[in-house]
Enzyme design. Structure first.
Site, mmCIF file in Angstrom:
data_model
loop_
_atom_site.group_PDB
_atom_site.id
_atom_site.type_symbol
_atom_site.label_atom_id
_atom_site.label_comp_id
_atom_site.label_asym_id
_atom_site.label_seq_id
_atom_site.Cartn_x
_atom_site.Cartn_y
_atom_site.Cartn_z
ATOM 1 N N ASP A 255 0.867 -1.172 0.000
ATOM 2 C CA ASP A 255 0.000 0.000 0.000
ATOM 3 C C ASP A 255 0.913 1.234 0.000
ATOM 4 O O ASP A 255 2.114 1.148 0.262
ATOM 5 C CB ASP A 255 -0.958 -0.005 1.204
ATOM 6 C CG ASP A 255 -2.141 0.946 0.993
ATOM 7 O OD1 ASP A 255 -2.097 1.773 0.047
ATOM 8 O OD2 ASP A 255 -3.104 0.876 1.767
HETATM 9 C C1 BGC Z 1 -4.956 3.431 0.099
HETATM 10 C C2 BGC Z 1 -5.124 2.429 -1.027
HETATM 11 C C3 BGC Z 1 -4.964 3.115 -2.352
HETATM 12 C C4 BGC Z 1 -3.627 3.817 -2.391
HETATM 13 C C5 BGC Z 1 -3.352 4.542 -3.686
HETATM 14 C C6 BGC Z 1 -3.677 4.221 -0.046
HETATM 15 O O1 BGC Z 1 -3.604 5.230 0.897
HETATM 16 O O2 BGC Z 1 -4.965 2.765 1.341
HETATM 17 O O3 BGC Z 1 -6.381 1.828 -0.934
HETATM 18 O O4 BGC Z 1 -5.073 2.190 -3.391
HETATM 19 O O5 BGC Z 1 -3.564 4.769 -1.338
HETATM 20 O O6 BGC Z 1 -4.141 5.652 -3.802
#
Ligand code: BGC
Length: 759
Positions: A255
């Site tokens: 993530d």
């Molecule tokens: C979120 C993800 C997301 C990623 C990219 C993160 O902060 O937890 O779900 O895909 O950002 O935007």
């Protein structure tokens, strides 16, 4: 001189051999944050997609292009406008994950995500960062709307259908957030302390089903820890369980963050660091040089990255159109959405009859909430509100009320935007939610004579970065909302007229204290850009709702076992005797207030597993939802064969309008094996649209492994021999037919003792 092969599907080994250490480290670290800002692209390929969340880096020398990763899950999230062109790049705002799960219709979900995947492909992205499939452990998790359900089987089946639809376009998904990422407070650091059994049976099960049934291209490891170890750095989770046990063969990406343990992440089998920063590349190079990272680990991850890259449209040089079929998708979404709307109450007022003029109250009726905030928010061209929806269904919305609301919304939005501008939380917070307007009794009274019915919309929103609160205006109604419901009901009932409440909310709220007041309650969730149309289609009878709850609505927040260990508010003296419910198998520690870790003390007692085992009243049970018609269930049959268990049941539409019914099969296990919840969902199926009088025989299948529980003592999945009961329910509390079946021989499947709680 290093050889310079150009990457193709058949020469991955050769390309890997030709790569320098620096190039390998570069490939496993994404292209940076820059691609999120309109116009500023950090990676080497200038045709990348503005507003996409991330990229992989190009290595032109070896014919390796950048690839593009963009959010999800309610549609593709990219920037809608770009400098230097008047062309727009809006995407369809699809129903959120919770709405998809409320349909209980895997075919429909696959159809919707097939359309969604076309937008991914035609806007030039390679991977959609979706579906989100963490479990609804607690209703106040801020991102529950992105996720499917409190039940792992429903979650896994929905996820698999979602993945199949997207990937049928030749683009990939990233199933997220792996795993036990069930709260937003302290999400980057929090340690989810969970028993091996609950982890396997609840928090991993949905991922296991999705991986085995739909072969996702990528999985996103979460921010949090499980039992003391960051998931991104857990070899047990990312290699032993995900790959060795489940057979996953795609890539794992982190993530969006940069943790110091990059080297541990590479070793664990976390193939790609997103969004990617130079210091991660430096760490990897240094670790290989000083021997603390085996280059074989890096090579393994690079090979997987190359295998991923050759699958992408970008590698194939696909000429995307930037013109997906938005009009077609809008139609599809409008037609599909009523299947995810849940009719909670109806004393006969719905569908509306003999109604012409509507007193439409509630800010959300004019400023409809299509989806939650944060990375899951799609930049859609428009959102249909309820007022528009009622008009296209031939009704009149009272002009004074509408004008008043519109002025209030405009003014409040402008002042809220001015107040929050520059706080840097834009992407997470999104547009400010307009608080409900106060309407006086005398105003409502004046409008009573001019209108045939009152409809009141109650709105809530939530999103990434924070959890919801057990407070008025969130979990509970505000004083103003309560008063509006009561006053409208009093006035309209006294005049022989009705009140309908629409819940335009992303997650569960308290309903027990007020649900008896209105004549009908329609749970619309946050169902995407066509939401206002879909709601009105249902209210007016153009569509028959067939959604059923993918979670429980409890009577009170503190009825939920996890409320003792969830950071929104902690219960005082939670009196739930979990040890007794689990047969004294463990003595759960009910700890309060700890922001660095969350004790999953409720173990398996999540959602209906708890409420059915404890025999505790709920406001609306799991699987519940009304229809404008009625259904009769036949006597079922259940047969145990070599390949598994096959149940059949015939459903008849016994009412006067066409409709669909979702049948749920719950199983309770024989005594003697591991202690289990009173019943668990093992299969479900939905009928096609049945005309009045029409019947359909549904076939529900599952296998002995689906019946297994995880034995921590032997580290194995075990299915006990004996007589099982199968309950065919319209909800978990409305069992229409039962049957029993016999498993002749106990069976077990070994698993690895990894991701265990610290002693
Ligand atoms: C979120 C993800 C997301 C990623 C990219 C993160 O902060 O937890 O779900 O895909 O950002 O935007």
């Amino acid at each position: 001189m290093i050889a310079q092969p150009k990457l193709n599907k058949g020469n991955i080994d050769e390309v890997l051999k030709a790569m320098t250490l620096e190039e390998k480290a570069t490939l496993v670290v994404g292209g940076g944050w820059g691609s999120m800002t309109a116009g500023s692209l950090t990676a080497s390929d200038a045709s990348l997609v503005s507003g996409a969340a991330g990229t992989t880096r190009a290595i032109p020398r070896l014919g390796i292009p950048s690839t593009v990763l963009a959010d999800g899950p309610a549609g593709l999230r990219i920037n809608p406008t770009r400098p230097g062109t008047t062309q727009t790049f809006y995407c369809t705002g699809f129903p959120v994950g919770t709405v998809l799960a409320s349909t209980w219709n895997t075919e429909l979900v696959e159809q919707l995500t097939t359309a969604m995947g076309e937008e991914v492909k035609e806007y030039g992205a390679d991977v959609l960062l979706a579906p989100g499939q963490n479990l609804h452990r607690n209703p106040l998790c801020g991102r529950n709307f992105e996720y499917f359900s409190e039940d792992p089987l429903l979650t896994g089946k929905m996820s698999a259908a979602y993945v199949k639809g997207i990937q049928s376009n030749g683009v990939g998904v990233s199933v997220k957030h792996f795993a036990a990422n069930d709260q937003e407070v302290n999400r980057m650091q929090n340690d989810s302390r969970v028993s091996a059994r609950a982890l396997r049976e609840l928090y991993l099960k949905g991922f296991e089903i999705a991986v085995k049934e739909s072969d996702p291209w990528t999985v996103m490891s979460s921010y949090n820890k499980i039992n003391g170890e960051f998931t991104q750095q857990s070899h047990g989770l990312l290699t032993t369980i995900l790959r060795d046990e489940w057979g996953f063969n795609g890539i794992v990406m982190t993530d969006w963050g940069n943790k110091e343990g990059t080297v541990a992440a590479v070793h664990a089998g976390n193939d790609l660091m997103e969004p990617g920063m130079q210091n991660e590349i430096d760490r990897i190079i240094a670790a290989v040089k000083d021997g603390s990272l085996d280059v074989a680990d890096l090579d393994r991850n690079v090979r997987r990255l190359l295998e991923y890259i050759v699958r992408t449209p970008r590698f194939a040089g696909y000429k995307y159109s930037n013109k997906p079929d938005l009009a077609g998708h809008a139609k599809l979404v409008r037609k599909a959405t009523p299947e995810g709307l849940v009719l909670l109450e109806n004393n006969g007022v719905l569908p509306l009859k003999d109604v012409k003029k509507v007193a439409l109250y509630g800010t959300g009726a004019y400023d409809f909430i299509a989806g939650g905030t944060g990375s899951g928010n799609v930049n859609k061209a428009y959102v249909r509100n309820i007022a528009e929806g009622l008009r296209v269904n031939g009704l009149e919305v009272d002009k004074d009320i509408e004008t008043w609301y519109r002025q209030y919304i405009d003014l409040t939005k402008t002042s809220l935007r001015n107040n929050t501008a520059g706080n840097g939380l834009g992407i997470l917070l999104g547009d400010p939610v307009v608080p409900e307007m106060e309407v006086t009794r005398s105003f409502m009274e004046r409008k009573l004579g001019a209108t045939d019915i009152a409809i009141l919309s109650i709105s809530r929103n939530a999103g990434e970065g924070d959890d919801r609160k057990n407070a008025d205006g969130d979990w509970t109604l505000t004083g103003n909302e309560r008063q509006m419901i009561q006053t409208l009901a009093d006035l309209y009932h006294a005049a022989g007229k009705k009140l309908v409440v629409v819940l335009n909310i992303g997650g569960v709220i308290e309903t027990a204290s007020w649900k008896h007041i209105p004549d009908a309650i329609l749970l619309a969730w946050t169902p995407g850009q066509e939401g206002g149309y879909a709601v009105a289609d249902v209210l007016c009878g153009a569509a028959n709702p067939s959604g059923k709850l993918p979670m429980t609505f409890p009577v009170a927040y503190y009825d939920i076992p996890s409320s003792a260990n969830f950071p929104a508010n902690y219960s005082d003296g939670n009196s739930i005797d979990l040890a007794a419910l689990m047969g004294g198998a463990r003595t759960p520690r009910v700890l309060r207030k700890d922001i660095d870790y969350t004790e999953y003390a409720e173990d398996l007692m999540v959602g209906y597993r708890y409420f059915t085992t404890a025999g505790k009243n709920v406001s609306y049970p799991f699987g519940y939802g009304l229809s404008y018609t009625t259904f009769e269930y036949s006597k079922p049959s259940v047969k145990v064969g070599k390949d598994g268990i096959t149940a059949t049941i015939t459903v008849k539409n016994t009412g006067s309008v066409a409709g669909k019914e979702a049948v749920q099969l719950y199983v309770s296990a024989p005594a003697g094996g591991l202690q289990k919840p009173a019943c668990e969902l093992k299969a479900f199926a939905k009928t096609k649209e049945l005309k009045p009088g029409e019947t359909q025989t549904l076939t529900l299948t599952f296998d002995a492994y689906t019946l297994a529980s995880f034995n921590e003592g032997t580290s194995a999945w075990e299915t006990a021999a004996g007589a099982y009961k199968a309950f065919f329910g319209a909800s978990v509390a409305d069992i229409r037919a039962t049957a029993s079946f016999k498993i002749g021989k106990a069976q077990s499947w070994p698993a690895n003792p990894v991701c265990l709680p610290k002693k």
